[in-house]
Design a protein around this motif. Sequence first.
Motif, PDB file in Angstrom:
ATOM      1  N   LEU A 121     -34.014  23.513  31.656  1.00 25.29           N
ATOM      2  CA  LEU A 121     -33.868  22.397  32.582  1.00 25.29           C
ATOM      3  C   LEU A 121     -33.222  21.198  31.899  1.00 25.29           C
ATOM      4  N   VAL A 122     -32.585  20.364  32.682  1.00 23.40           N
ATOM      5  CA  VAL A 122     -32.073  19.083  32.198  1.00 23.40           C
ATOM      6  C   VAL A 122     -33.270  18.156  31.992  1.00 23.40           C
ATOM      7  N   PRO A 123     -33.333  17.407  30.890  1.00 21.95           N
ATOM      8  CA  PRO A 123     -34.468  16.492  30.670  1.00 21.95           C
ATOM      9  C   PRO A 123     -34.612  15.480  31.803  1.00 21.95           C
ATOM     10  N   GLY A 124     -35.850  15.099  32.085  1.00 22.60           N
ATOM     11  CA  GLY A 124     -36.128  14.193  33.191  1.00 22.60           C
ATOM     12  C   GLY A 124     -35.347  12.895  33.150  1.00 22.60           C
ATOM     13  N   LEU A 125     -35.118  12.342  31.953  1.00 18.93           N
ATOM     14  CA  LEU A 125     -34.407  11.070  31.837  1.00 18.93           C
ATOM     15  C   LEU A 125     -32.937  11.185  32.220  1.00 18.93           C
ATOM     16  N   GLN A 193     -25.301  17.235  39.146  1.00 12.63           N
ATOM     17  CA  GLN A 193     -26.118  17.043  37.938  1.00 12.63           C
ATOM     18  C   GLN A 193     -25.268  17.176  36.685  1.00 12.63           C
ATOM     19  N   LEU A 194     -24.394  18.159  36.653  1.00  7.65           N
ATOM     20  CA  LEU A 194     -23.530  18.330  35.482  1.00  7.65           C
ATOM     21  C   LEU A 194     -22.580  17.145  35.333  1.00  7.65           C
ATOM     22  N   HIS A 195     -22.094  16.620  36.445  1.00  8.37           N
ATOM     23  CA  HIS A 195     -21.240  15.431  36.385  1.00  8.37           C
ATOM     24  C   HIS A 195     -22.027  14.230  35.857  1.00  8.37           C
ATOM     25  N   ARG A 196     -23.307  14.168  36.219  1.00  9.84           N
ATOM     26  CA  ARG A 196     -24.162  13.093  35.696  1.00  9.84           C
ATOM     27  C   ARG A 196     -24.247  13.172  34.171  1.00  9.84           C
ATOM     28  N   LEU A 197     -24.389  14.379  33.637  1.00  5.25           N
ATOM     29  CA  LEU A 197     -24.424  14.547  32.183  1.00  5.25           C
ATOM     30  C   LEU A 197     -23.113  14.069  31.555  1.00  5.25           C
ATOM     31  N   LEU A 198     -22.006  14.349  32.204  1.00  4.51           N
ATOM     32  CA  LEU A 198     -20.709  13.904  31.683  1.00  4.51           C
ATOM     33  C   LEU A 198     -20.592  12.379  31.729  1.00  4.51           C
ATOM     34  N   ALA A 278     -19.632  18.540  25.973  1.00  6.94           N
ATOM     35  CA  ALA A 278     -19.075  17.965  27.201  1.00  6.94           C
ATOM     36  C   ALA A 278     -18.025  18.889  27.806  1.00  6.94           C
ATOM     37  N   SER A 279     -17.230  19.510  26.961  1.00  8.43           N
ATOM     38  CA  SER A 279     -16.215  20.447  27.455  1.00  8.43           C
ATOM     39  C   SER A 279     -16.855  21.636  28.150  1.00  8.43           C
ATOM     40  N   LEU A 280     -17.957  22.150  27.569  1.00  5.49           N
ATOM     41  CA  LEU A 280     -18.645  23.280  28.183  1.00  5.49           C
ATOM     42  C   LEU A 280     -19.285  22.863  29.511  1.00  5.49           C
ATOM     43  N   ILE A 281     -19.903  21.678  29.526  1.00  9.40           N
ATOM     44  CA  ILE A 281     -20.511  21.177  30.772  1.00  9.40           C
ATOM     45  C   ILE A 281     -19.460  21.079  31.870  1.00  9.40           C
ATOM     46  N   LYS A 283     -16.651  22.741  32.093  1.00  7.22           N
ATOM     47  CA  LYS A 283     -16.231  24.100  32.431  1.00  7.22           C
ATOM     48  C   LYS A 283     -17.222  24.738  33.410  1.00  7.22           C
ATOM     49  N   VAL A 284     -18.503  24.605  33.135  1.00  4.27           N
ATOM     50  CA  VAL A 284     -19.525  25.201  34.007  1.00  4.27           C
ATOM     51  C   VAL A 284     -19.499  24.534  35.380  1.00  4.27           C
TER      52      VAL A 284
END
Length: 288
Positions: A121-125, A193-198, A278-281, A283-284
């Motif tokens: 899972l992505v961490p809550g923060l 969610q993945l865009h949020r990580l980016l 970030a590149s892998l995120i 890509k996914v």
Amino acid sequence: MTTKQVSTVRRRRLGAELRRLREAAGMTLEDAAKILECSDSKISRIETGHIGIRTLDLRVLLARYGIEPGPRYDALLTLARESRMRGHWLQKFNDVLTDPFRDFIRLEEDVASMRSYEIQLVPGLLQTEDYARAVIEAGRVLWHSREEIDKFVALRMERQRVLTKEQPLHLWAILGEAALRCVVGGPEIMRAQLHRLLEVHHDLPHVAIQVLPFSAGPPAGIGGPFVILEFPDPVELDVVYLENLGSNLYIEDDDEIRRYQRAFDHLRSAALSPKDSASLIEKVAKEL
């Protein structure tokens, strides 16, 4: 939720440091008890975090232990004051919080940095609201009503303020690749969610995100997720936090903490760099 009063981590940190200072000064529990004119069992309960200590008594002990006013002295007084604090914005979430998790959130606001390892899972923060809701609803057996779920989602969003406050928390998060590929809440929610990580990667320099790829193989000797909480004060009593279904565990033994620190260093070395992560995120996200 238990109604029994739980010793806070702050109090245990203070007690552990007082025990170290007493032993370094060559004093026994009986010696310390004579200083405060109390029983040695009371000193023991202070040192194990079962009860707090008055500021006046703390000043007396520190003086006899040879600790003069300065950064370390002030840090211990602050710990004593904070361990007695009752008012907190968390009060409005009391009905959905266990005591150990309430302690964790309070500590989350105090620490200078946090190192987190998550597998699936992505961490809550770092979660978006929709992703958080999907994760929380997946554990619906833990909740009694829709209102409880809504409150816990709101709580998770409020916790994220620690990343944007004036002196923000420094977060180093290592995510297993499964956390990117496990589609939580459907493709649209997961893509957001993945865009949020980016966005975090690009906009928050105090947050580092690394992905442990499937190609790295299983992390040797490392079990489930864990969090290392690192404090800014000179007391230097870091804490490891483990969370499982229905239970929370704090690890405060120095040797055990060092073991988790070594484990995190191993994970960091095996993971992709923040740039490659970030590149892998990205890509996914495009594959969804």
